[in-house]
Scaffold this active site. Structure first.
Site, PDB file in Angstrom:
ATOM      1  N   LYS A   1      -1.304  10.691  41.854  1.00  0.00           N
ATOM      2  CA  LYS A   1      -1.134  11.059  40.438  1.00  0.00           C
ATOM      3  C   LYS A   1      -2.496  11.113  39.740  1.00  0.00           C
ATOM      4  CE  LYS A   1       0.183   8.388  37.043  1.00  0.00           C
ATOM      5  NZ  LYS A   1      -0.831   8.672  36.001  1.00  0.00           N
TER       6      LYS A   1
ATOM      7  N   HIS B   1       3.081   1.890  42.579  1.00  0.00           N
ATOM      8  CA  HIS B   1       2.233   0.888  43.239  1.00  0.00           C
ATOM      9  C   HIS B   1       2.952   0.311  44.465  1.00  0.00           C
ATOM     10  CE1 HIS B   1       0.609   0.474  38.984  1.00  0.00           C
ATOM     11  NE2 HIS B   1      -0.481   0.676  39.680  1.00  0.00           N
TER      12      HIS B   1
ATOM     13  N   GLY C   1      -3.102   6.277  44.362  1.00  0.00           N
ATOM     14  CA  GLY C   1      -2.037   7.240  44.093  1.00  0.00           C
ATOM     15  C   GLY C   1      -2.597   8.633  43.831  1.00  0.00           C
TER      16      GLY C   1
ATOM     17  N   SER D   1       3.955   5.740  35.803  1.00  0.00           N
ATOM     18  CA  SER D   1       2.654   5.319  35.302  1.00  0.00           C
ATOM     19  C   SER D   1       2.865   4.022  34.530  1.00  0.00           C
ATOM     20  CB  SER D   1       2.103   6.390  34.345  1.00  0.00           C
ATOM     21  OG  SER D   1       1.080   5.852  33.542  1.00  0.00           O
ATOM     22  N   SER D   2       1.878   3.136  34.600  1.00  0.00           N
ATOM     23  CA  SER D   2       1.995   1.892  33.818  1.00  0.00           C
ATOM     24  C   SER D   2       2.111   2.223  32.337  1.00  0.00           C
ATOM     25  CB  SER D   2       0.772   1.013  34.059  1.00  0.00           C
ATOM     26  OG  SER D   2       0.639   0.751  35.439  1.00  0.00           O
ATOM     27  N   ARG D   3       1.512   3.352  31.923  1.00  0.00           N
ATOM     28  CA  ARG D   3       1.532   3.712  30.502  1.00  0.00           C
ATOM     29  C   ARG D   3       2.910   4.157  30.023  1.00  0.00           C
ATOM     30  NH1 ARG D   3      -3.855   4.518  28.458  1.00  0.00           N
ATOM     31  NH2 ARG D   3      -5.350   4.514  30.143  1.00  0.00           N
TER      32      ARG D   3
END
Ligand code: PAF
Length: 282
Positions: free
Chosen positions: A147, A35, A145, A183-185
């Site tokens: 991704k 981000h 993004g 990734s936030s995950r």
């Protein structure tokens, strides 16, 4: 100075006084270095930068996934302050969805395969909330993004089909030193799961190398790359596909650039990643 908004009228009132071009980075928070690259690109290219932080309930297929999604608003605001964001918009659910919804944005074809085949309604939730954010913020440019390649393709198509006056900017995936896409995950992975997750970028790197080296049959590529993703303890491959990079349809033979995309469940966490691969013309 970074200002913080929960309400649509307050944000709109504030943005009226701000110079253009105006950039929007739509996020679901739990901001990471990926981000940050989006925000930095926006900061370089726009006079006013807005980051939205909204964990959008309508794009989750399972309530449990929505509830587990990482939330870190204080940290997110600190990141935005550090990077010189002008406004953070973090609306509560009731601000975005005050009553029953009768309208949704559906992008067909591009959503037939990859994540779209496994997450019914997901991209309608994404396209609808992004359309709402575009109407609320009225950005000149919006950053996403690479991704989330299918999301990016869906948004590009929505903007084109609906004549939305915004330029969509795709920003390359940011990876850890060992190749894992940010990734936030990733925050949900245990150390052992994180090690397992590395099979995903490994498989995609292999696919990319095979295609560059002249393997032009997508099934052969999938078989060879897929070996990295077989028999992993605690992991399950959802899909590994070779598609054209615009409409995301499976290709019969690799004759130009293709997107190799995969989704892997590691424990209870679903990870996605992709590479753009091109056969060496020589
Ligand atoms: O990529 C995300 O974080 C979300 O899907 C988005 C674009 C912010 C829409 O909720």
């Amino acid at each position: 100075m970074t200002k913080f908004f929960h309400s649509i009228p307050d944000l709109r009132g504030h943005l009226r006084r701000h110079p253009r071009p105006l950039a929007l980075i739509p996020t679901m928070g739990a901001l990471h270095a990926g981000h940050e690259r989006l925000i930095e690109a926006a900061r370089r290219e726009a006079a006013t930068v807005v980051v939205s932080v909204f964990v959008n309930p309508t794009q989750f297929n399972q309530r449990e996934d929505f509830e587990r999604y990482p939330r870190a608003l204080d940290d997110d605001v600190a990141v935005c302050r550090r990077l010189g964001v002008d406004a953070v918009f973090a609306p509560p659910d009731a601000e975005m969805y005050p009553g029953p919804r009768f309208t949704a944005v559906e992008v067909s074809r591009i959503t037939d395969h990859l994540c779209g085949a496994f997450r019914p309604g997901h991209f309608s939730g994404v396209a609808t909330v992004v359309a709402k954010l575009f109407n609320i913020v009225r950005p000149d440019r919006a950053y996403f993004g690479e991704k989330d390649a299918q999301q990016l393709a869906v948004i590009r198509r929505m903007v084109r089909d609906l004549d939305v006056p915004v330029q969509i900017v795709g920003v390359p995936t940011v990876r850890e030193a060992d190749g894992l896409a940010l990734s936030s995950r990733n925050r949900l992975l245990s150390p052992a799961e994180r090690r397992t997750a590395l099979a995903l970028p490994r498989a995609l790197r292999e696919a990319e190398a095979l295609i560059r080296g002249g393997m032009l049959d997508p099934d052969e590529v999938k078989r060879a790359a897929g070996r990295h993703l077989e028999g992993l303890a605690g992991a399950r491959l959802e899909y590994l596909e070779v598609v054209d990079p615009v409409e995301l349809q499976p290709v019969g033979r690799i004759e130009g650039p293709v997107l190799v995309a995969a989704a892997l469940w590691v424990g209870g966490t679903r990870l996605i990643d992709n590479v753009l691969a091109l056969p060496d013309p020589s």
